[in-house]
Design an enzyme around this catalytic site. Sequence first.
Site, PDB file in Angstrom:
ATOM      1  N   ARG A  44       0.838  -1.198   0.000  1.00  0.00           N
ATOM      2  CA  ARG A  44       0.000   0.000   0.000  1.00  0.00           C
ATOM      3  C   ARG A  44       0.881   1.260   0.000  1.00  0.00           C
ATOM      4  NH1 ARG A  44      -4.780   2.453  -1.110  1.00  0.00           N
ATOM      5  NH2 ARG A  44      -5.416   3.882   0.527  1.00  0.00           N
ATOM      6  N   GLU A  69     -13.502 -20.933  27.612  1.00  0.00           N
ATOM      7  CA  GLU A  69     -12.647 -21.769  28.483  1.00  0.00           C
ATOM      8  C   GLU A  69     -12.118 -20.965  29.663  1.00  0.00           C
ATOM      9  OE1 GLU A  69     -10.419 -24.934  26.797  1.00  0.00           O
ATOM     10  OE2 GLU A  69     -11.674 -24.953  25.019  1.00  0.00           O
TER      11      GLU A  69
HETATM   12  N1  CAA Z   1      -6.893 -27.215  38.148  1.00  0.00           N
HETATM   13  C1  CAA Z   1      -7.103 -28.322  38.905  1.00  0.00           C
HETATM   14  N2  CAA Z   1      -7.940 -28.319  39.963  1.00  0.00           N
HETATM   15  C2  CAA Z   1      -8.563 -27.159  40.257  1.00  0.00           C
HETATM   16  C3  CAA Z   1      -8.406 -25.978  39.501  1.00  0.00           C
HETATM   17  C4  CAA Z   1      -7.524 -26.032  38.403  1.00  0.00           C
HETATM   18  N3  CAA Z   1      -7.286 -24.983  37.601  1.00  0.00           N
HETATM   19  N4  CAA Z   1      -9.178 -24.990  40.021  1.00  0.00           N
HETATM   20  C5  CAA Z   1      -9.817 -25.543  41.071  1.00  0.00           C
HETATM   21  N5  CAA Z   1      -9.453 -26.847  41.210  1.00  0.00           N
HETATM   22  C6  CAA Z   1      -9.896 -27.822  42.218  1.00  0.00           C
HETATM   23  C7  CAA Z   1      -9.410 -27.443  43.624  1.00  0.00           C
HETATM   24  O1  CAA Z   1      -8.116 -27.982  43.866  1.00  0.00           O
HETATM   25  C8  CAA Z   1     -10.474 -28.066  44.508  1.00  0.00           C
HETATM   26  O2  CAA Z   1     -10.242 -29.444  44.574  1.00  0.00           O
HETATM   27  P1  CAA Z   1     -10.531 -30.315  45.926  1.00  0.00           P
HETATM   28  O3  CAA Z   1     -11.945 -30.105  46.297  1.00  0.00           O
HETATM   29  O4  CAA Z   1     -10.225 -31.723  45.515  1.00  0.00           O
HETATM   30  O5  CAA Z   1      -9.600 -29.764  46.954  1.00  0.00           O
HETATM   31  C9  CAA Z   1     -11.739 -27.871  43.672  1.00  0.00           C
HETATM   32  O6  CAA Z   1     -11.321 -27.748  42.297  1.00  0.00           O
HETATM   33  C10 CAA Z   1     -12.525 -26.627  44.058  1.00  0.00           C
HETATM   34  O7  CAA Z   1     -11.649 -25.536  44.023  1.00  0.00           O
HETATM   35  P2  CAA Z   1     -12.137 -24.027  44.321  1.00  0.00           P
HETATM   36  O8  CAA Z   1     -12.862 -24.008  45.640  1.00  0.00           O
HETATM   37  O9  CAA Z   1     -10.958 -23.130  44.137  1.00  0.00           O
HETATM   38  O10 CAA Z   1     -13.204 -23.827  43.156  1.00  0.00           O
HETATM   39  P3  CAA Z   1     -14.137 -22.587  42.863  1.00  0.00           P
HETATM   40  O11 CAA Z   1     -15.522 -23.050  42.882  1.00  0.00           O
HETATM   41  O12 CAA Z   1     -13.735 -21.420  43.705  1.00  0.00           O
HETATM   42  O13 CAA Z   1     -13.803 -22.303  41.306  1.00  0.00           O
HETATM   43  C11 CAA Z   1     -12.690 -21.340  39.425  1.00  0.00           C
HETATM   44  C12 CAA Z   1     -12.582 -21.947  40.858  1.00  0.00           C
HETATM   45  C13 CAA Z   1     -11.232 -21.214  38.974  1.00  0.00           C
HETATM   46  C14 CAA Z   1     -13.352 -19.997  39.412  1.00  0.00           C
HETATM   47  C15 CAA Z   1     -13.451 -22.346  38.522  1.00  0.00           C
HETATM   48  O14 CAA Z   1     -14.837 -22.355  38.809  1.00  0.00           O
HETATM   49  C16 CAA Z   1     -13.305 -22.030  37.054  1.00  0.00           C
HETATM   50  O15 CAA Z   1     -12.291 -22.405  36.446  1.00  0.00           O
HETATM   51  N6  CAA Z   1     -14.306 -21.367  36.422  1.00  0.00           N
HETATM   52  C17 CAA Z   1     -14.316 -21.108  34.990  1.00  0.00           C
HETATM   53  C18 CAA Z   1     -14.965 -22.234  34.259  1.00  0.00           C
HETATM   54  C19 CAA Z   1     -14.665 -22.224  32.783  1.00  0.00           C
HETATM   55  O16 CAA Z   1     -13.527 -22.132  32.373  1.00  0.00           O
HETATM   56  N7  CAA Z   1     -15.724 -22.374  31.980  1.00  0.00           N
HETATM   57  C20 CAA Z   1     -15.612 -22.500  30.565  1.00  0.00           C
HETATM   58  C21 CAA Z   1     -16.356 -23.727  30.132  1.00  0.00           C
HETATM   59  S1  CAA Z   1     -15.892 -24.487  28.610  1.00  0.00           S
HETATM   60  C22 CAA Z   1     -16.244 -23.377  27.384  1.00  0.00           C
HETATM   61  O17 CAA Z   1     -15.769 -22.315  27.393  1.00  0.00           O
HETATM   62  C23 CAA Z   1     -17.144 -23.766  26.277  1.00  0.00           C
HETATM   63  C24 CAA Z   1     -16.531 -24.436  25.147  1.00  0.00           C
HETATM   64  O18 CAA Z   1     -17.122 -25.374  24.652  1.00  0.00           O
HETATM   65  C25 CAA Z   1     -15.235 -23.967  24.521  1.00  0.00           C
END
Ligand code: CAA
Length: 379
Positions: A268, A363
């Site tokens: 361009r 995600e």
């Molecule tokens: N990796 C592994 N384990 C995890 C984790 C992670 N990133 N985050 C939490 N956990 C585990 C904890 O260790 C805990 O385990 P235990 O009970 O065995 O000790 C358990 O999960 C609960 O942990 P929290 O109390 O910290 O959980 P929370 O309820 O506070 O949630 C959060 C944490 C990070 C906010 C979680 O809810 C989250 O990731 N939310 C977002 C969800 C998401 O990404 N949704 C997208 C869906 S898919 C999509 O987008 C559609 C598609 O088709 C592409």
Amino acid sequence: MNFELNQDHKVLQDSVRDFVNKEIKPLAVKIDEDHAIPDELVAKMSEMGFLGSYFPEEYGGAGLDMLSYAIVVEEVSKACGSSGVLISAHTSLCSNPIYVFGTEEQRNEWLPDLNSGKKIGCFMLTEPNAGSDAGGTTTMYKREGDEFVINGSKTFITNGGYLGTAIVIASFDRSLKHKGISAFIVDLSSPGVTILKNENKMGIRGSYTTAFAFDNLRIPVGNLLGQEGKGFNIAMDTLNGGRIGIASQALGIAEGAFERALAYSKERKQFDQPICEFQGIQFKLADMWTRIETSKLLTYRAAWLKDNKRNYTMDSAMCKLHASETATYVTKEAMQIHGGYGYIADYEVERMYRDAKITEIYEGTNEIQRVVISKLLLS
Ligand code: CAA
């Protein structure tokens, strides 16, 4: 430290590039306009092994590694974000949890059809009122004899419209919060599954984003994935890997837009010289490239950590956060470099801009990535 791709990864990258240039690039505008990826293209990507790249050959996979998968999603997304997310959601969110948490019987039953593309996979976690708060699922299940019966609704399901195989997250007792949640493998052609709608979206328009209702969906007890009450942990683990896929998609979209902006800035002419001679454009290109390269380093490193069985939770959140923000930044700047032409569909950067935005949202929104990273920093 070696920052070079090895010979196998370079060969793979070249062959995916060739395929993308021949088979996907010419269709990208039409995929966006038609809101659909042609079935023939899905079949061709399956034949190339793109739908099962890092699973062992004994389950019909291509037997490669996570870095190879990241390269495949990146290269495909350079041309078409919709095709990139089809591969990413299918592989990371459906086949992966079956491979990691499934029994040998479940792997043999479900993975060959997924890896060959006979079935397209999806992940059913999100609900109208349970998005970032993934533990707030209100889809319920109970056991009746040799079956589980599932009732509820799911939304924003990438690849849902194919009615293939799904990982469904549901609760048996909401008072137990995340400990009452289990994961199931579901054939979406089963009675009791209804598509409510396929969403009309801003970007990745060739990718299905589907809302579902489950009305007494009955599945065999053998379709429970992992242990009862561990479904939330399975979902979190699945998303950790999925975020590398989304980072790869975002990286590819950014690179696709950059390539076009760089080429356009050389062609361009304004004020009697190519616009790349202006420092204002040069600074943009430098910033875009720097962010792309840092995204690539983070994404490949997260894939490498997963390949080497190291913990990659923080790294996958970081690469997803950085690469997605890079994708929106780079595509916006690419449009700006194109001036008025950037706003015209033929130049494709406006589609890339629309495709990029979702990578900051799905995600886990980027606010969720920051929660994941900061929790780990403070723990
Ligand atoms: N990796 C592994 N384990 C995890 C984790 C992670 N990133 N985050 C939490 N956990 C585990 C904890 O260790 C805990 O385990 P235990 O009970 O065995 O000790 C358990 O999960 C609960 O942990 P929290 O109390 O910290 O959980 P929370 O309820 O506070 O949630 C959060 C944490 C990070 C906010 C979680 O809810 C989250 O990731 N939310 C977002 C969800 C998401 O990404 N949704 C997208 C869906 S898919 C999509 O987008 C559609 C598609 O088709 C592409």
